[in-house]
Motif scaffolding. Structure first.
Motif, mmCIF file in Angstrom:
data_model
loop_
_atom_site.group_PDB
_atom_site.id
_atom_site.type_symbol
_atom_site.label_atom_id
_atom_site.label_comp_id
_atom_site.label_asym_id
_atom_site.label_seq_id
_atom_site.Cartn_x
_atom_site.Cartn_y
_atom_site.Cartn_z
ATOM 1 N N LYS A 282 5.003 -88.702 34.721
ATOM 2 C CA LYS A 282 4.339 -87.443 34.420
ATOM 3 C C LYS A 282 5.052 -86.301 35.117
ATOM 4 C CE LYS A 282 -0.088 -85.041 34.749
ATOM 5 N NZ LYS A 282 -1.481 -85.120 35.232
ATOM 6 N N GLN A 283 5.290 -85.243 34.375
ATOM 7 C CA GLN A 283 5.996 -84.102 34.945
ATOM 8 C C GLN A 283 5.127 -83.391 35.973
ATOM 9 O OE1 GLN A 283 9.234 -82.900 34.276
ATOM 10 N NE2 GLN A 283 9.370 -84.946 33.389
ATOM 11 N N PRO A 284 5.679 -83.071 37.150
ATOM 12 C CA PRO A 284 4.898 -82.347 38.151
ATOM 13 C C PRO A 284 4.629 -80.921 37.710
ATOM 14 C CG PRO A 284 7.200 -82.483 38.819
ATOM 15 C CD PRO A 284 7.060 -83.313 37.581
ATOM 16 N N ASP A 285 3.595 -80.347 38.278
ATOM 17 C CA ASP A 285 3.260 -78.964 37.962
ATOM 18 C C ASP A 285 4.302 -78.048 38.576
ATOM 19 O OD1 ASP A 285 1.180 -76.904 37.025
ATOM 20 O OD2 ASP A 285 1.563 -76.337 39.101
ATOM 21 N N VAL A 286 4.993 -77.312 37.713
ATOM 22 C CA VAL A 286 6.123 -76.494 38.147
ATOM 23 C C VAL A 286 5.700 -75.441 39.159
ATOM 24 C CG1 VAL A 286 7.772 -74.771 37.363
ATOM 25 C CG2 VAL A 286 7.469 -76.882 36.073
ATOM 26 N N GLY A 351 19.638 -67.610 30.869
ATOM 27 C CA GLY A 351 18.438 -68.059 31.562
ATOM 28 C C GLY A 351 18.132 -69.519 31.302
ATOM 29 N N GLY A 352 19.017 -70.193 30.543
ATOM 30 C CA GLY A 352 18.845 -71.613 30.260
ATOM 31 C C GLY A 352 19.313 -72.478 31.413
ATOM 32 N N LEU A 353 19.231 -73.783 31.214
ATOM 33 C CA LEU A 353 19.522 -74.744 32.275
ATOM 34 C C LEU A 353 20.915 -74.560 32.861
ATOM 35 C CD1 LEU A 353 18.829 -77.359 33.855
ATOM 36 C CD2 LEU A 353 19.703 -78.638 31.881
ATOM 37 N N ASP A 354 21.950 -74.516 32.018
ATOM 38 C CA ASP A 354 23.330 -74.483 32.501
ATOM 39 C C ASP A 354 23.634 -73.199 33.264
ATOM 40 O OD1 ASP A 354 23.389 -76.805 31.004
ATOM 41 O OD2 ASP A 354 24.405 -75.869 29.304
ATOM 42 N N MET A 578 16.676 -79.860 42.341
ATOM 43 C CA MET A 578 17.178 -79.865 43.713
ATOM 44 C C MET A 578 17.544 -78.465 44.188
ATOM 45 S SD MET A 578 19.590 -83.245 43.356
ATOM 46 C CE MET A 578 20.324 -83.101 44.971
ATOM 47 N N LEU A 579 17.969 -77.622 43.244
ATOM 48 C CA LEU A 579 18.317 -76.238 43.583
ATOM 49 C C LEU A 579 17.100 -75.329 43.619
ATOM 50 C CD1 LEU A 579 21.561 -75.932 41.416
ATOM 51 C CD2 LEU A 579 21.456 -75.866 43.910
ATOM 52 N N GLY A 580 15.937 -75.860 43.235
ATOM 53 C CA GLY A 580 14.701 -75.079 43.287
ATOM 54 C C GLY A 580 14.423 -74.249 42.058
ATOM 55 N N ILE A 581 15.168 -74.454 40.978
ATOM 56 C CA ILE A 581 14.940 -73.687 39.745
ATOM 57 C C ILE A 581 14.179 -74.595 38.760
ATOM 58 C CG2 ILE A 581 16.732 -71.935 39.928
ATOM 59 C CD1 ILE A 581 18.680 -73.758 38.551
ATOM 60 N N TYR A 582 12.908 -74.720 38.993
ATOM 61 C CA TYR A 582 12.085 -75.719 38.306
ATOM 62 C C TYR A 582 11.763 -75.344 36.864
ATOM 63 C CZ TYR A 582 11.571 -76.860 43.212
ATOM 64 O OH TYR A 582 11.833 -77.137 44.516
ATOM 65 N N LEU A 587 13.734 -76.292 30.294
ATOM 66 C CA LEU A 587 14.029 -75.562 29.066
ATOM 67 C C LEU A 587 14.879 -76.400 28.114
ATOM 68 C CD1 LEU A 587 14.849 -72.006 30.464
ATOM 69 C CD2 LEU A 587 12.760 -72.758 29.333
ATOM 70 N N PRO A 588 14.585 -76.358 26.815
ATOM 71 C CA PRO A 588 15.399 -77.089 25.838
ATOM 72 C C PRO A 588 16.715 -76.374 25.576
ATOM 73 C CG PRO A 588 13.694 -75.857 24.711
ATOM 74 C CD PRO A 588 13.440 -75.684 26.180
ATOM 75 N N LYS A 589 17.661 -77.114 24.981
ATOM 76 C CA LYS A 589 18.959 -76.550 24.624
ATOM 77 C C LYS A 589 18.801 -75.504 23.527
ATOM 78 C CE LYS A 589 23.288 -76.081 23.266
ATOM 79 N NZ LYS A 589 24.267 -75.297 24.021
#
Length: 630
Positions: A282-286, A351-354, A578-582, A587-589
């Protein structure tokens, strides 16, 4: 980033290896001035040229005379053949300014577009092109035409040119004249991170040209040069005394590099016992995690994290350090600016993952006094998906690093008002020629220009009152997230392949993507970005990052049984946490042509509607003319 080119004339070119030559006729004349103008946009700091004149002697050997050629060349030396080298420089390293082409005391000539991040030592105050010229000057002539025997200098500290170039870590494209062997060497790095176009001789146009920037709109003129090292050894025919050049492709000699090019993964299919650890939790609450975050000294979470993700984070951090340390930034970039204005590095930002991972890593590696520009392009104002996620991403970055001067540069565009710009980008993306290539090229070209708007506070700090003001980013280094999707299963087609071919099918699709990224993406992207006088750097395509991801089992890299935004690029989502950007980690591609909404505008303009464009598979439709672009 530099602009490099050479024109070979009066030399009959052949080939001793299978190289794809264009068979399309060339109807437009080639203009050296156009080439200089195109290269000059890539290298705004200096522009120079050199000529070598070739003339066969009675004995059948060519004599070579080297002369400098400026903007106006009045050389009267009679010659059968000519090599015309052109170099434009965007200098980002070294203490003293340089002008290309570089010439050493032995008459060797170098035009170089790239960065040396390893393999050859470059001092903190040195320019890598000058260091490379020195290293090339020490190379033997082995490997050139007529020198097919074992190296005569083996054990004497000399290496061949292919051996030297195989050691370089970093992106590069090169054209080098080795005077002692009458050989011109050229090529690009094993992953094609720098553009190098070639026009092969044909019946209609016997000229032989290389350049990194397209200045010709004829879509059949240029070919993308395949990655590798090539040579043209020039001799003369005893029968008719004409000059002959034979093209030869050389193998990479570095065993580590050869393994990376093969892109072979050891662990592809998980065993039943390993599948147990892949069951999604289960995904944690961001938001609750964000409130509790306490960064460690390295910027990572002080919680237990998967070991593979930690390994990738370390590799990415080192990759970022190599690309952004002060020794890799030419002092002239910052010497004319006040300390509070320094922004040497920007990020192509959705603002996406990468792009969020790149921003967080850059924040860790860049001096605190520097600002960071986040370049975002939209063809739908504030409503484009990438603009919305970019604003959310900015808030998240401000949360994890409140002292950093972040600037979200909003580049707003209207496709209907970009007629001339579209024609220009058409020349840059060639030989790519689909609507998808054009849409991506326009978005990249505009974003890299950095000419947009920023929000500035009015009055006291923290009063939430802002005004939108014009701003143009002066950063000359642009970080781009290329390679993340290919290596970490970020595309929709990866999930399709996984469903039809399981893990083996997924691995083969990812391998195909990596082995063709030079042709489908990187050459086009490099030309569109560099046309603004900016250098694209690709932290995800660092040699050590590629090796690290290949060493990790595929099921740790991605788990495509999970939903989009969770299992695709799984390992990068763990890095983001790990970098804290939860929030960015979920976010999807979304590709730039869709996130910026240029694809929607292009579809309406060229096909009438999105529905009609989808039915016509608009992304892969070839642009045969410019009737719809004017």
């Amino acid at each position: 980033m530099c602009g490099i080119g050479v024109i070979i004339s009066g030399v009959r070119i052949g080939s001793s290896s299978p190289i794809s030559h264009s068979t399309s006729p060339v109807s437009s004349a080639f203009s050296v001035d156009d080439l200089k103008a195109a290269l000059g946009r890539r290298g705004p700091d200096s522009l120079g040229c050199k000529k070598i004149f070739l003339h066969p002697t009675v004995s059948g050997e060519e004599c070579v005379e080297l002369r400098y050629c400026g903007d106006k060349c009045d050389c009267t030396f009679f010659a059968n053949g000519e090599l015309h080298f052109i170099g434009a420089t965007l200098q980002l390293r070294g203490v003293n300014p340089i002008t290309q082409p570089l010439v050493d005391e032995s008459g060797n000539i170098l035009v170089y577009n790239g960065e040396i991040f390893g393999g050859i030592h470059v001092g903190s105050d040195s320019n890598d092109a000058e260091i490379l010229l020195q290293s090339l000057g020490k190379c033997c002539t082995c490997g050139s035409h007529g020198h097919t025997t074992a190296c005569n200098y083996s054990g004497l500290g000399k290496s061949s040119i292919p051996e030297l170039l195989s050691t370089i870590k970093g992106p590069w494209a090169i054209i080098y004249w080795q005077d002692s062997s009458r050989t011109m060497w050229f090529g690009r790095d094993a992953f094609g991170r720098r553009s190098l176009l070639v026009h092969w001789p044909n019946l209609e146009d016997c000229g032989f040209y290389f350049e990194v920037e397209n200045g010709i709109t004829n879509i059949n003129f240029w070919d993308e040069l395949s990655c590798g090292v090539y040579s043209v050894s020039i001799g003369s025919s005893k029968a008719d005394k004409c000059l002959l050049g034979e093209v030869k492709k050389h193998e990479w000699t570095n065993p580590i590099l050869k393994e990376l090019v093969k892109w072979e993964r050891t662990y592809v299919e998980p065993k039943p016992a390993e599948l147990h650890f892949m069951i999604p939790s289960k995904q944690p609450d961001v938001h609750s995690i964000c409130l509790e975050r306490k960064p460690s000294g390295l910027g990572a979470m002080q919680t237990s994290v998967p070991v593979p993700a930690q390994t990738v984070l370390i590799a990415l951090r080192e990759s970022m350090m190599r690309r952004t340390t002060q020794s890799a930034i030419f002092p002239a970039v910052t010497c004319d600016l006040q300390q509070e204005e320094l922004v040497p590095v920007a990020i192509l930002f959705s603002g996406g993952l990468d792009s969020m991972i790149l921003a967080a890593l850059l924040d860790e590696c860049l001096q605190p006094s520097y600002g960071i520009d986040l370049l975002n392009v939209s063809f739908d104002g504030q409503s484009a998906p990438d603009r919305i996620s970019a604003k959310a991403g900015l808030k998240e970055l401000q949360r994890i690093s409140p002292l950093r001067r972040w600037k979200l540069v909003e580049v707003d565009a209207d496709l209907s008002k970009l007629t001339q710009e579209t024609k220009h980008v058409m020349s840059l993306i060639n030989p790519a020629k689909t609507y998808m290539d054009l849409n991506i090229g326009i978005a990249l070209w505009l974003a890299a220009g950095g000419d947009g708007w920023v929000h500035e506070e009015i009055g006291e700090i923290d009063n939430d009152n802002y005004q939108r003001v014009k701003y143009k980013s002066k950063a000359r280094i642009l970080l781009v997230g290329s390679g993340a999707d290919e290596q970490c299963a970020g595309y929709g087609r990866h999930k399709t392949k996984y469903r039809s071919g399981s893990w083996l099918g997924l691995n083969e699709e990812m391998k195909l993507d990596m082995q063709r990224i030079w042709k489908r993406n990187l050459g086009r992207d490099d030309r569109c970005i560099a046309d603004n006088g900016k250098e694209a750097r690709f932290p995800f395509l660092d040699e050590d990052v590629i090796r690290t991801l290949l060493d990790i089992p595929l099921w740790e890299v991605a788990n495509l049984d999970q939903p989009s935004g969770t299992g695709d690029k799984k390992i990068l989502r763990e890095v983001a946490q790990m970098l804290g950007i939860y929030e960015a980690a979920t976010l999807p591609k979304r590709a730039i042509q869709f996130g910026s909404r240029i694809a929607r505008e292009s579809n309406r303009r060229n096909f009438g509607s999105n529905r009609a464009a989808n039915q016509a598979s608009a992304g892969s439709v070839v642009i045969y003319g410019t009737s719809n672009l004017t």
